[in-house]
Scaffold this active site. Structure first.
Site, short mmCIF file in Angstrom:
data_model
loop_
_atom_site.label_atom_id
_atom_site.label_comp_id
_atom_site.label_asym_id
_atom_site.label_seq_id
_atom_site.Cartn_x
_atom_site.Cartn_y
_atom_site.Cartn_z
N THR A 1 0.81 -1.21 0.00
CA THR A 1 0.00 0.00 0.00
C THR A 1 0.85 1.26 0.00
O THR A 1 0.49 2.27 -0.62
CB THR A 1 -0.93 0.00 1.22
OG1 THR A 1 -1.77 -1.15 1.18
CG2 THR A 1 -1.81 1.24 1.24
N THR B 1 0.93 -4.42 4.24
CA THR B 1 0.55 -4.70 5.63
C THR B 1 -0.02 -6.09 5.83
O THR B 1 0.04 -6.63 6.94
CB THR B 1 -0.48 -3.67 6.12
OG1 THR B 1 -1.66 -3.74 5.31
CG2 THR B 1 0.09 -2.26 6.09
N ASP B 2 -0.59 -6.70 4.78
CA ASP B 2 -1.33 -7.95 4.96
C ASP B 2 -0.50 -9.06 5.60
O ASP B 2 -0.97 -9.79 6.47
CB ASP B 2 -1.89 -8.44 3.63
CG ASP B 2 -3.06 -7.60 3.15
OD1 ASP B 2 -3.57 -6.78 3.94
OD2 ASP B 2 -3.48 -7.77 1.99
#
Length: 347
Positions: free
Chosen positions: A28, A112-113
């Site tokens: 992101t 971030t996942d």
């Protein structure tokens, strides 16, 4: 405003600064949205090209106040798309860079996942006491109030700090400093998504200066026994998520497909239905290593007498996704449950 920023940078260049390498993997923090209010729908899936490492560096000139910066793009994808082979490649490259006297520390930009899994993997296989800091953002670079720029500044400042040396792999998000062992993503979209439910934060960033309040005690990085320098793949380990009334069919299936280990994310304190327990027992009889954990997201699962007869391993304070990372590496060193339980206790 821009003139003041440039003056800050020029002043910093007159000082003796550490050399920080920024290794970019995508996510992101390097994504674009269709407009400034597109905060949760963005990226390559919409045909929007990701931002490269040099553009990311150029967009935040403040980082040069803390270090001499150089960048390298190793991947540029969302972290949900990364593979174990990607982790091995990243880890090997990190070890190469950190072995150089020209590199004093490293920042890794990431999605971030799966950031907590990458951070923990690196924490187990990086062979250096130099600072390694993972950083990400919850909002795309084009979003209103994007959190990426300040996160990146803080991450560089953290990696450049002598106080970060020897503390293992760190995660710097939302002004908070997390250990790779303790950190977990606890919210889908909020900028405060990353928490350390069992360990607490290691400290905080204020005005881009680290203030540590604690240090990690678990084995990590230069203390670790794991060596991936000659590995191109890792043993297959799967996670079984236990729910009310679930049976053991998924466990039976992953065993049939060659899983060498199973992490069972049990309910509460590692509890499970009888059918699930039966399948795990049968898996262990076939030589599969079974680790019992919890889906709750916090808490410790220590060895318990009720599972002694099945020769299971307890996850201790590792959540299911980190248990999987640790078991894959543990299986490269050991095949008996006592040795693997020792690993889960020490790391």
């Amino acid at each position: 405003m821009l003139l003041n920023r440039r003056r800050l940078i020029m002043h910093a260049r007159e000082q003796n600064k550490p050399n920080i390498k920024i290794v970019a993997t995508g996510g992101t923090i390097a994504s674009r949205g269709s407009n400034s209010l597109s905060l949760t729908d963005y990226g390559a899936g919409l045909g929007l090209q990701p931002i490269g490492i040099q553009a990311l560096i150029d967009a935040v000139p403040e980082i040069e106040a803390f270090a001499n910066i150089s960048g390298e793009q190793i991947f540029n994808v969302g972290s949900s798309k990364l593979s174990i082979e990607n982790l091995l490649a990243l880890s090997k490259r990190c070890n190469e860079l950190l072995s150089s006297e020209a590199v004093d520390g490293m920042v890794i930009t990431h999605g971030t996942d799966t950031l907590e899994e990458t951070a923990y993997f690196l924490n187990l296989v990086v062979k250096s006491d130099k600072p390694v800091v993972l950083v990400a953002s919850m909002r795309p670079a084009t979003g209103l109030s994007a959190d990426g720029p300040l996160n990146l500044v803080n991450a560089v400042a953290l990696a450049a700090s002598v106080e970060s040396k020897g503390k293992g792999v760190l995660v710097c998000m939302n002004d908070q400093i997390c250990s790779a062992f303790g950190v977990s993503k606890a919210h889908t979209t909020n900028v405060s998504a990353f928490q350390c439910p069992d360990t607490g934060f290691l400290g905080y960033m204020q005005n881009s200066k680290p203030f540590f309040t604690s240090a990690p005690l678990k084995r990590h990085t230069y203390q670790s026994e794991f060596d991936i320098s000659n590995l191109d793949t890792l043993p297959r380990v799967e996670v079984n998520y236990t729910t009310l009334g679930s049976d053991g069919l998924i466990i039976d299936a992953v065993v049939a497909f060659g899983a060498k280990g199973i992490i069972n994310a049990g309910v509460g304190h590692s509890n499970m239905p009888d059918a699930t327990l039966k399948s795990l027992e049968q898996a262990r009889e076939k030589g599969v290593i079974v680790v019992i954990g919890s889906r709750t997201g916090a808490g410790i699962v220590t060895p318990m007498g009720k599972y002694d007869q099945f020769d299971f391993v307890s996850a201790m304070m590792h959540n299911p996704q980190k248990s999987r990372i640790l078991l894959m590496l543990a299986l490269t060193k050991a095949s008996d449950t006592k040795a693997i339980q020792r690993i889960f206790s020490e790391y």
